[in-house]
Design an enzyme around this catalytic site. Structure first.
Site, PDB file in Angstrom:
ATOM      1  N   SER B 137      32.082  -5.517 -10.597  1.00  0.00           N
ATOM      2  CA  SER B 137      31.718  -5.816  -9.216  1.00  0.00           C
ATOM      3  C   SER B 137      30.244  -5.575  -8.976  1.00  0.00           C
ATOM      4  O   SER B 137      29.630  -4.698  -9.595  1.00  0.00           O
ATOM      5  CB  SER B 137      32.524  -4.928  -8.270  1.00  0.00           C
ATOM      6  OG  SER B 137      32.011  -5.037  -6.958  1.00  0.00           O
ATOM      7  N   TYR B 150      34.370   3.413  -5.196  1.00  0.00           N
ATOM      8  CA  TYR B 150      34.712   2.166  -5.900  1.00  0.00           C
ATOM      9  C   TYR B 150      33.524   1.687  -6.735  1.00  0.00           C
ATOM     10  O   TYR B 150      33.656   1.359  -7.916  1.00  0.00           O
ATOM     11  CB  TYR B 150      35.095   1.130  -4.834  1.00  0.00           C
ATOM     12  CG  TYR B 150      35.327  -0.270  -5.329  1.00  0.00           C
ATOM     13  CD1 TYR B 150      36.514  -0.613  -5.976  1.00  0.00           C
ATOM     14  CD2 TYR B 150      34.369  -1.270  -5.115  1.00  0.00           C
ATOM     15  CE1 TYR B 150      36.736  -1.916  -6.391  1.00  0.00           C
ATOM     16  CE2 TYR B 150      34.590  -2.568  -5.538  1.00  0.00           C
ATOM     17  CZ  TYR B 150      35.768  -2.892  -6.181  1.00  0.00           C
ATOM     18  OH  TYR B 150      35.975  -4.178  -6.585  1.00  0.00           O
TER      19      TYR B 150
END
Lengths: 441, 245
Positions: B137, B150
Site C-alpha cells: 500500500s 496499517y
C-alpha cells in the site's frame, strides 16, 4: 448520494446500499421503511431509485449453473448480459432476448420484461425465463415460474421491481453458429413503406427501423428498416469461419464531458438524419456485421448520455395496437416534426402478440425517441402522451421519467389491477421506487 | 498449451477476487485460498462457468504461520503465479486504544503475507521460475497519524518484497510490489474517497496482469499516485509532523 437513471433526469438524493450477500440484502428489506433494487442503472428515469433505500445489486453477480443440453443459465440478478455474452458466445450461445444495451443486469431485464429486435417472433424476455427467485416483503426467497406460483412470476416479469427483489434467475440462451449477423437494410421513403416492410418481413429473426422524425410531408416517417439473422458457419468467408465466434473487439470510446445544450438542435439533427438516411440507403442490401455493432451500437460510446448536456434527456416509448398504429404514429411524427424537436435516436419496431399482467409490449408498433430536457420538450411530451392515449397506446415504464399518474391510468388500466395486487399482497409499502410513487402504482 | 495455476491468497477480498477473474479470463486455472474457503464455493463455480478453467478452494489462514509450509506442500499443483491480497485495515482509533487489535493489523499486513510468500519463494527458487505478487500500500510510503499502524505494517511488507526481489532476481523468480492507492472495496466502503484517486478492483487486476506480462517491479495502479506519494515523501518532517494528512 445523487442518483439518476441513464437519462440523467430526474436527479434524486437517495440513500444507496450495496449488500454483499443474501443476509445483508434481507436485513435491508426487513429494516428499511421501503426499498427498491437497482441493477446497472440503465432504466432511463426513476424506476430504480428509492430515496430512503436504493439497493444496488452489483455484488450479487455470480453465475451459478449452466446446462449445455438445454442452454439454461442460472445466475444471480446482478450479472450483466454483457458478462453472459463474454462467457457463452465463445461456446456458441447468445441471449435469446436482448435490449439495445448489453449493460443491463438480468434482474433489470426481468423487472422491465425487456424486449429486443426479435419481439415479433420470439416475444419478450419472459419467454426465456424458466424461473426466478424473488425475495418478498418478509425477507423470504421463493422460487416462481410459469407453473409454480405463476401469479408472482407473471407480475414480477414487467413488475418494475415492485413485487419483490429478484435475486436469481434461470434464463435460456439460444445456440448460434457464429458471432456474426447477416444484416439487411431496406430503405423506406415514408411511414407506410416502413410498416409495409415490417409486415413483409415477419419471418426475419430480428427487425428494427431507424426513423427520421424530422422528415415532413412526403418524407414523414422516412426509415431504414434493418433486418438480421444469426450467420451460420456456411455464411462466413473461410477466414472468419475458422474462428466463428471471434469478432474484433471494438474500441471503446467515451464522451468525456457534457455537451453544451445548443449542440443538438433541429438543424444539426436534421442534417445528421438526412446524411444517415442517404448513407443507409446506399448500403442497402445484405452485409455481415459483428454482434456488438448489430445489437449494441451505442455501447461502443461509453457515457453517450452526455451528448444531451447537463440537464439530461427524456426517452419516450409507446406502443400502439396494430389496427391503430399507422394513425397513431403519423399523429406523433407530425407533432414532433411540426415542433422541429428532432430526436437523435428514433426507433420503430413491430411487436408480436403478448398478453401479460404489467409488461409493456402488445401486438402493434412501438416508437422510441429521446429528447434533451427543456420546458418546451416537457410540454411536447405531454401532447405526445395525449396522442398515445387517444390511439389506444401505452407506455414503457423503463423509459419513463416524467409521466403523471393520471396519464398512466388513462393509457393502461392494468396499472390499477397491478396496484391492487400489490396492496393485497402487502408489497405496496415495502417495495417502492420514485417512479412508483409518482405514478401511484 | 495448458497454463499453470494462479494462487490467490486472501481470495475473499475484492482485489483478490478481481485478480482471480483476470487470470482466469487469460486461461489460468485458479486456486482460491482463504479462511473458511468452503464459503467461496459460489465464486468458484462462477469462475469455472465464466472462463471454462478449473478453480479450486484451499483453506488458508495468513495468521497461522505454522501452517504455511504444509499449505504449500498440499497444493495439488505448484502455481506459476501467487498473488497475496491478504490485508486488514482496522480503524486507527481502535488500533490506538486496543493494542491487541493493533497487533492483529500488523500481523495481517506484514507477518502473515511475508511468511507465506517466504515459503513460496523457496519453492519457486528451487524451480527457478514463478512470479510472486504482493499487494502492499501507498500507506507504507510514509507513516501518517490517520493510519500509521496499517501503514507501518505495509511499509514492512514493501521492504520485504523489495528484499525478496533483490534475492531472487538472479534466480528466475519475479517479484512484483503493487501499491494500489485508494480502491473501492469492502475495506474502504463508506469512506469518502476522491474519485480521481480511486481505482476499481478490476483496474488493480488489469495493472497486475500487465506488470506480470512486462515484468515490472513496483507498480502504482493509477499513475497519479506516483506523484502524490513523491510529494508526501518529500515534505520535511518538521512541517509534516504538524500537518493533518
Amino acid at each position: 448520494m445523487k442518483l439518476s437513471g441513464w437519462g440523467r433526469y430526474p436527479v434524486i438524493d437517495a440513500q444507496v446500499h450495496v449488500p454483499r450477500d443474501i443476509d445483508a440484502l434481507r436485513r435491508l428489506v426487513l429494516s428499511e421503511p421501503s426499498v427498491i433494487a437497482r441493477g446497472n442503472g440503465r432504466a432511463y428515469g426513476d424506476s430504480a431509485i428509492n430515496r430512503g433505500a436504493t439497493i444496488e445489486m452489483r455484488h450479487l453477480n455470480r453465475m451459478l449453473a449452466f446446462d449445455p443440453d438445454t442452454g439454461q443459465l442460472v445466475t444471480e440478478a446482478g450479472v450483466m448480459l454483457g458478462d453472459v455474452i463474454s462467457a457463452f458466445l465463445p461456446r456458441g450461445w447468445f441471449p435469446t432476448v436482448t435490449p439495445g444495451t448489453k449493460f443491463v443486469t438480468i434482474g433489470g431485464a426481468v423487472a422491465a420484461d425487456v424486449h429486443g429486435k426479435n419481439h415479433h417472433k420470439d416475444g419478450s424476455f419472459r419467454q426465456y425465463v424458466d424461473w426466478i427467485d424473488v425475495m418478498g416483503a418478509d425477507g423470504e426467497i421463493v422460487r416462481c415460474s410459469p407453473e409454480e406460483r405463476a401469479e408472482l412470476f407473471d407480475n414480477t416479469l414487467g413488475g418494475m421491481g415492485l413485487t419483490g427483489i429478484v435475486v436469481r434467475a434461470a434464463i435460456r440462451l439460444r445456440p448460434v453458429e457464429s458471432g456474426w449477423i447477416r444484416q439487411t437494410t431496406i430503405p423506406a421513403p415514408d411511414l407506410k413503406a416502413a410498416m409495409a416492410a415490417f409486415e413483409a418481413t415477419q419471418d426475419a429473426t430480428y427487425s428494427v427501423a431507424w426513423i427520421d422524425c424530422l422528415g415532413t410531408g412526403a418524407n414523414l416517417g422516412r426509415s431504414l428498416v434493418i433486418l438480421g439473422e444469426h450467420a451460420a458457419l456456411a455464411d462466413l468467408p473461410p477466414d472468419r469461419a475458422q474462428e466463428p465466434y471471434v469478432t474484433k473487439a471494438k474500441r471503446q470510446r467515451t464522451v468525456p464531458f457534457d455537451f453544451p445544450s445548443f449542440a443538438l438542435n433541429r438543424f444539426s439533427v436534421r442534417a445528421f438524419n438526412a446524411l444517415y438516411y442517404r448513407a443507409g440507403a446506399r448500403k442497402s442490401g445484405t452485409q455481415l456485421v459483428d454482434w456488438d455493432s448489430y445489437f449494441y451500437p451505442l455501447d461502443a460510446i461509453l457515457r453517450w448520455n452526455r451528448i444531451y448536456g447537463r440537464k439530461g434527456f427524456a426517452q419516450f416509448q409507446c406502443v400502439f395496437p396494430l389496427d391503430r398504429s399507422e394513425q397513431g404514429l403519423s399523429a406523433l411524427l407530425e407533432t414532433i416534426s411540426r415542433e422541429g424537436a428532432g430526436s437523435f435516436l428514433a426507433v420503430l419496431k413491430r411487436f408480436g402478440p403478448q398478453e401479460s399482467p404489467f409488461s409493456f409490449p402488445m401486438e402493434g408498433y412501438t416508437l422510441a425517441l429521446d429528447f434533451p430536457i427543456t420546458a418546451r420538450i416537457l410540454a411536447l411530451l405531454e401532447r405526445m402522451d395525449r396522442i398515445t392515449i387517444d390511439h389506444g397506446g401505452r407506455f414503457y415504464l423503463a423509459k419513463d421519467s416524467r409521466m403523471t399518474a393520471a396519464t398512466l391510468r388513462a393509457a393502461d388500466p392494468r396499472s390499477e389491477t397491478f396496484r391492487g395486487m400489490r396492496e393485497q399482497q402487502g408489497l405496496l409499502s415495502r417495495f417502492r421506487s420514485a417512479q412508483a410513487e409518482r405514478l401511484s402504482i | 498449451m495448458t497454463k499453470r495455476p494462479v494462487l490467490i491468497l486472501g481470495a475473499r477480498s475484492d482485489i483478490g477476487m478481481a485478480v482471480a477473474h483476470r487470470f482466469a479470463a487469460a486461461g489460468h486455472p485458479i486456486q482460491l485460498a482463504a479462511r473458511n474457503a468452503a464459503t467461496l464455493e459460489t465464486n468458484r463455480t462462477d469462475i469455472e462457468l465464466r472462463y471454462g478453467v478449473q478453480a479450486t478452494l484451499h483453506e488458508f489462514d495468513a495468521l497461522a504461520t505454522e501452517t504455511h509450509q504444509p499449505f504449500v506442500a498440499d497444493l495439488p499443483e505448484l502455481p506459476e503465479i501467487a498473488v497475496c491480497a491478504v490485508g486488514l485495515m482496522g480503524t486507527q482509533e481502535e488500533n490506538e486504544r486496543d493494542i491487541a487489535a493493533a497487533c492483529r493489523v500488523m500481523r495481517s499486513n506484514y507477518e502473515g503475507p511475508a511468511s507465506i510468500l517466504a515459503v513460496l519463494a523457496n519453492r519457486f527458487e528451487e524451480d527457478g521460475n514463478g512470479t510472486l505478487i504482493g499487494i502492499s500500500s501507498v500507506a507504507g510510503d510514509r507513516g501518517r497519524a490517520t493510519n500509521y499502524v496499517y501503514g507501518s505494517a505495509k511499509a514492512g511488507f514493501t521492504a520485504f518484497l523489495s528484499g525478496l526481489r533483490n534475492r531472487l532476481a538472479k534466480r528466475g523468480v519475479h517479484v512484483v510490489t503493487v501499491l494500489p492507492g485508494f480502491v473501492a472495496t469492502q475495506m474502504t466502503e463508506g469512506m469518502d474517497l476522491p474519485a480521481r484517486l480511486t481505482a476499481q478492483p478490476a483496474e488493480v487486476a488489469d495493472a497486475i496482469a500487465r506488470a506480470v506480462e512486462r515484468r515490472k517491479d513496483v507498480i502504482y495502479v493509477r499513475p497519479v499516485w506516483r506523484v502524490v506519494m513523491l510529494v508526501i515523501r518529500n515534505i520535511p518532517e518538521r512541517i509534516f509532523k504538524r500537518m493533518k494528512i
